[in-house]
Design an enzyme around this catalytic site. Structure first.
Site, short mmCIF file in Angstrom:
data_model
loop_
_atom_site.label_atom_id
_atom_site.label_comp_id
_atom_site.label_asym_id
_atom_site.label_seq_id
_atom_site.Cartn_x
_atom_site.Cartn_y
_atom_site.Cartn_z
N ARG A 1 50.18 43.91 37.75
CA ARG A 1 49.26 42.82 37.36
C ARG A 1 49.11 42.75 35.84
O ARG A 1 49.02 41.67 35.26
CB ARG A 1 47.91 43.02 38.05
CG ARG A 1 47.01 41.79 37.96
CD ARG A 1 45.79 41.92 38.83
NE ARG A 1 44.95 43.04 38.43
CZ ARG A 1 43.89 43.47 39.11
NH1 ARG A 1 43.53 42.86 40.23
NH2 ARG A 1 43.18 44.50 38.68
N LYS B 1 44.15 39.00 34.10
CA LYS B 1 42.97 39.74 33.64
C LYS B 1 42.90 39.67 32.11
O LYS B 1 43.08 40.67 31.40
CB LYS B 1 43.06 41.19 34.15
CG LYS B 1 41.71 41.71 34.61
CD LYS B 1 41.86 42.92 35.49
CE LYS B 1 40.63 43.78 35.51
NZ LYS B 1 39.38 43.13 35.85
N GLU C 1 35.51 33.03 43.09
CA GLU C 1 35.13 34.45 43.05
C GLU C 1 33.90 34.61 42.18
O GLU C 1 33.27 33.63 41.79
CB GLU C 1 36.31 35.29 42.55
CG GLU C 1 36.79 34.94 41.15
CD GLU C 1 37.89 35.86 40.65
OE1 GLU C 1 37.92 37.04 41.03
OE2 GLU C 1 38.71 35.39 39.85
N1 PLP Z 1 38.02 39.43 40.20
C1 PLP Z 1 37.72 39.67 38.93
C2 PLP Z 1 37.37 38.51 38.06
C3 PLP Z 1 37.75 40.98 38.43
O1 PLP Z 1 37.45 41.23 37.15
C4 PLP Z 1 38.09 42.04 39.29
C5 PLP Z 1 38.16 43.41 38.81
O2 PLP Z 1 39.18 43.94 38.54
C6 PLP Z 1 38.38 41.73 40.62
C7 PLP Z 1 38.35 40.43 41.05
C8 PLP Z 1 38.75 42.82 41.58
O3 PLP Z 1 40.06 43.24 41.39
P1 PLP Z 1 40.51 44.71 41.80
O4 PLP Z 1 40.19 44.85 43.23
O5 PLP Z 1 41.97 44.72 41.53
O6 PLP Z 1 39.74 45.63 40.94
C1 COI Z 2 37.10 46.14 37.76
O1 COI Z 2 36.60 46.11 38.88
O2 COI Z 2 37.92 47.00 37.42
C2 COI Z 2 36.77 45.13 36.75
O3 COI Z 2 37.48 45.00 35.81
C3 COI Z 2 35.57 44.31 36.93
C4 COI Z 2 34.60 44.43 35.82
C5 COI Z 2 33.38 43.70 36.27
C6 COI Z 2 34.24 45.81 35.44
#
Ligand code: PLP
Ligand code: COI
Length: 341
Positions: free
Chosen positions: A81, A183, A219
């Site tokens: 990612r 991200k 989201e």
């Molecule tokens: N959506 C957003 C905007 C995020 O910042 C995060 C955090 O990483 C997620 C979703 C969840 O992603 P993950 O499950 O890969 O941490």
């Molecule tokens: C994560 O879950 O790793 C994120 O980057 C989300 C953030 C709100 C800390």
């Protein structure tokens, strides 16, 4: 020797640890990178990241398992990612295998900061990259720095597993055909006014809608949604402008393969939310945080699971996912990387 930290009362904050990884991209190539002691970054006043926000990041966790190992969860997906984020932001990709190795090295160099099993805390890793040379015309930087630090963390939302109240936001997080699916730091800068406003009004988070029609659920600022129907189907919103959460993708597999649930990844409309029995936010930081109520401009959408505890399906998903991460339940092939025995 574990550090002298009150693990059970940690919030989601920054605690500097002993070592961090740094690699530099100059003259078109990455150097080898190294673990260093200095937590400070020095750069030009005109660095690309400071002028035009050319930066992206990742988030993943290391866990101490029941039998005393230290492991991390699917770091290869964070590497992939991050590579997608870099390509979209015209930044050089840090090789995915080296990304994973550097994550493991950072944890290994800070083992004393990995919270004890059962404490409720984990070690959060934050890989990130930014344009570092002077940039004044609007264009990508030439030189970049890639770093990974780690910090022990507790629950993202105060109260841990207590259901939260969120609101439908009038602000948008991502544009159609924009950067919502990567991200990029800029997505989070965009969300700061909305989250401060939400907190001031007593809500824990914002539910963002699709910016084009404002009828579909996207989201929150830092997590994807999961919904459970009354007959126990896991439904997750599909959109090109949300971050492809690794937790959400893992939960879909857990639901189907471990819990025998039906799983649907599809568009979810705001006006169907009242039909769901349970709702939660999922992500690395959020793990699964149950949502008890959504305020849509004064109209309250309440889930039958209530405001006291997680609903029964959310709890099963939570227990199975964290069971896999903490070594209580056998993981699917390739999900767990052992860092220390
Ligand atoms: N959506 C957003 C905007 C995020 O910042 C995060 C955090 O990483 C997620 C979703 C969840 O992603 P993950 O499950 O890969 O941490
Ligand atoms: C994560 O879950 O790793 C994120 O980057 C989300 C953030 C709100 C800390």
């Amino acid at each position: 020797m574990s550090k002298d930290i009150d693990w059970s009362n940690l919030g989601f904050g920054y605690v500097p640890t002993d070592k961090r990884f740094v690699a530099n991209f100059t003259n078109g190539a990455w150097d080898e990178g190294a673990l260093i002691d200095d937590p400070m970054v020095t750069m030009s006043e005109c660095a690309g990241v400071l002028q035009y926000a050319q930066t992206c990041f990742e988030g993943l966790k290391a866990y101490r398992t029941e039998d005393g190992k230290v492991v991390c969860f699917r770091p290869d997906l964070n590497a992939a990612r991050m590579a997608d984020s870099c390509r979209r932001l015209e930044m050089p990709v840090f090789p995915e295998d080296k990304f994973v190795q550097a994550c493991l090295d950072v944890v290994k160099a800070n083992l004393d900061f990995v919270p004890p099993y059962g404490s409720g805390a984990t070690l959060y890793l934050r890989p990130y990259m930014f344009g570092i040379n002077p940039v004044i015309g609007v264009k990508p930087a030439n030189d970049y720095q890639f770093r990974i630090f780690c910090t022990p963390v507790g629950p993202y939302f105060k109260g841990g597993a207590k259901p939260i109240v969120i609101r439908v936001s009038d602000f948008d997080r991502a544009a159609p055909n924009g950067t919502g699916h990567i991200k990029a730091g800029l997505n989070y800068a965009m969300s700061l006014h909305a989250i401060v406003d939400a907190h001031n009004k007593g809500y824990s988070e914002n539910m963002y809608l699709d910016p084009k029609t404002r009828t579909k659920v996207e989201e929150t600022g830092g997590a994807n949604f999961i919904f459970i129907t009354k007959d126990g189907t896991l439904v997750t919103p599909k959109s090109d402008s949300i971050l492809p959460s690794i937790t959400r993708r893992s939960l879909c597999i857990v639901a189907e393969k471990y819990l025998g649930m039906k799983v649907e990844h599809r568009e979810v409309f705001l006006d169907e939310l009242e039909n769901f029995a349970e709702c939660g936010l999922c992500g690395t930081a959020a793990v699964i945080s149950p949502v008890g109520k959504i305020d849509d401009h004064g109209k309250e959408i309440c889930f039958s699971s209530g405001m006291e505890e997680m609903g029964p399906w959310t709890k099963k998903l939570y227990d199975t996912l964290t069971g896999i991460q903490m070594g209580r339940i056998e993981a699917p092939e390739g999900w767990i990387r052992v860092i220390a025995e």
